[in-house]
Enzyme design. Sequence first.
Site, mmCIF file in Angstrom:
data_model
loop_
_atom_site.group_PDB
_atom_site.id
_atom_site.type_symbol
_atom_site.label_atom_id
_atom_site.label_comp_id
_atom_site.label_asym_id
_atom_site.label_seq_id
_atom_site.Cartn_x
_atom_site.Cartn_y
_atom_site.Cartn_z
ATOM 1 N N ASP A 30 68.486 -71.001 16.779
ATOM 2 C CA ASP A 30 67.545 -69.889 16.668
ATOM 3 C C ASP A 30 66.241 -70.405 16.052
ATOM 4 O O ASP A 30 66.247 -71.187 15.102
ATOM 5 C CB ASP A 30 68.134 -68.767 15.801
ATOM 6 C CG ASP A 30 67.369 -67.465 15.967
ATOM 7 O OD1 ASP A 30 67.930 -66.517 16.551
ATOM 8 O OD2 ASP A 30 66.198 -67.387 15.523
ATOM 9 N N GLY A 89 68.410 -53.542 16.715
ATOM 10 C CA GLY A 89 67.803 -54.840 16.430
ATOM 11 C C GLY A 89 67.727 -55.826 17.568
ATOM 12 O O GLY A 89 67.298 -56.964 17.366
ATOM 13 N N THR A 91 65.998 -57.695 20.152
ATOM 14 C CA THR A 91 64.581 -57.907 20.484
ATOM 15 C C THR A 91 64.431 -58.669 21.807
ATOM 16 O O THR A 91 63.400 -58.540 22.463
ATOM 17 C CB THR A 91 63.853 -58.681 19.371
ATOM 18 O OG1 THR A 91 64.521 -59.921 19.147
ATOM 19 C CG2 THR A 91 63.808 -57.875 18.078
ATOM 20 N N HIS A 96 72.928 -62.202 24.108
ATOM 21 C CA HIS A 96 73.151 -63.391 23.270
ATOM 22 C C HIS A 96 74.001 -63.007 22.077
ATOM 23 O O HIS A 96 73.946 -61.883 21.597
ATOM 24 C CB HIS A 96 71.821 -64.002 22.803
ATOM 25 C CG HIS A 96 70.894 -63.017 22.148
ATOM 26 N ND1 HIS A 96 70.173 -62.090 22.870
ATOM 27 C CD2 HIS A 96 70.601 -62.786 20.854
ATOM 28 C CE1 HIS A 96 69.458 -61.348 22.044
ATOM 29 N NE2 HIS A 96 69.705 -61.734 20.811
ATOM 30 N N HIS A 98 74.815 -64.223 18.156
ATOM 31 C CA HIS A 98 74.357 -65.045 17.037
ATOM 32 C C HIS A 98 75.596 -65.669 16.380
ATOM 33 O O HIS A 98 76.492 -64.939 15.928
ATOM 34 C CB HIS A 98 73.642 -64.185 15.995
ATOM 35 C CG HIS A 98 72.396 -63.508 16.488
ATOM 36 N ND1 HIS A 98 71.121 -63.991 16.230
ATOM 37 C CD2 HIS A 98 72.211 -62.375 17.201
ATOM 38 C CE1 HIS A 98 70.224 -63.170 16.764
ATOM 39 N NE2 HIS A 98 70.853 -62.189 17.363
HETATM 40 P P1 AMP Z 1 67.931 -60.299 18.656
HETATM 41 O O1 AMP Z 1 66.970 -59.768 17.621
HETATM 42 O O2 AMP Z 1 69.368 -60.026 18.354
HETATM 43 O O3 AMP Z 1 67.511 -59.891 20.053
HETATM 44 O O4 AMP Z 1 67.810 -61.864 18.567
HETATM 45 C C1 AMP Z 1 66.831 -62.604 19.223
HETATM 46 C C2 AMP Z 1 66.771 -63.913 18.528
HETATM 47 O O5 AMP Z 1 66.104 -64.828 19.363
HETATM 48 C C3 AMP Z 1 66.006 -63.880 17.194
HETATM 49 O O6 AMP Z 1 66.860 -64.278 16.137
HETATM 50 C C4 AMP Z 1 64.848 -64.846 17.419
HETATM 51 O O7 AMP Z 1 64.563 -65.587 16.276
HETATM 52 C C5 AMP Z 1 65.393 -65.719 18.547
HETATM 53 N N1 AMP Z 1 64.393 -66.344 19.413
HETATM 54 C C6 AMP Z 1 63.351 -65.759 20.041
HETATM 55 N N2 AMP Z 1 62.668 -66.654 20.769
HETATM 56 C C7 AMP Z 1 63.323 -67.831 20.632
HETATM 57 C C8 AMP Z 1 63.113 -69.145 21.148
HETATM 58 N N3 AMP Z 1 62.086 -69.440 21.958
HETATM 59 N N4 AMP Z 1 63.973 -70.117 20.777
HETATM 60 C C9 AMP Z 1 65.003 -69.849 19.962
HETATM 61 N N5 AMP Z 1 65.258 -68.638 19.439
HETATM 62 C C10 AMP Z 1 64.419 -67.634 19.773
#
Ligand code: AMP
Length: 110
Positions: A30, A89, A91, A96, A98
């Site tokens: 991440d 949450g 985004t 995906h 975590h």
């Molecule tokens: P969510 O908020 O559950 O949708 O998680 C999206 C995650 O993607 C967040 O923790 C971001 O930090 C991560 N993220 C967004 N863009 C990238 C990227 N280019 N490379 C790695 N992680 C990313």
Amino acid sequence: MDSCIFCSIINKKIETIIVAENEQAIAINDIFPKAPTHILIIPKKHIINMTDISAKNSDVIAQMALMVKELSQQHPQFNLVCNNGPEVGQTVMHLHWHFLAGTDIFKKLF
Ligand code: AMP
Ligand code: ZN
């Protein structure tokens, strides 16, 4: 999908270090880690979230689970989190999980 950041990573339009890969999923670090180890497990297919899973694409989930198992060899204790929907949450609208290790991220919640 063109506007999707995770599709761009999977299609190699954005350079990222892939920490694990199998037939249907990849794992990347991440970009804004919330734990000492914060890995995202991402299906190669553009699936929006768990609500988008059906009998037709559920094989992806087995591959994601196998990736969790693979990562657990290095990090046997971990939290697995999926934000399913923008109001809780999510985004990035590409499924995906975590994978978080190295701390108790839920200390104050549970
Ligand atoms: P969510 O908020 O559950 O949708 O998680 C999206 C995650 O993607 C967040 O923790 C971001 O930090 C991560 N993220 C967004 N863009 C990238 C990227 N280019 N490379 C790695 N992680 C990313
Ligand atoms: Zn996508």
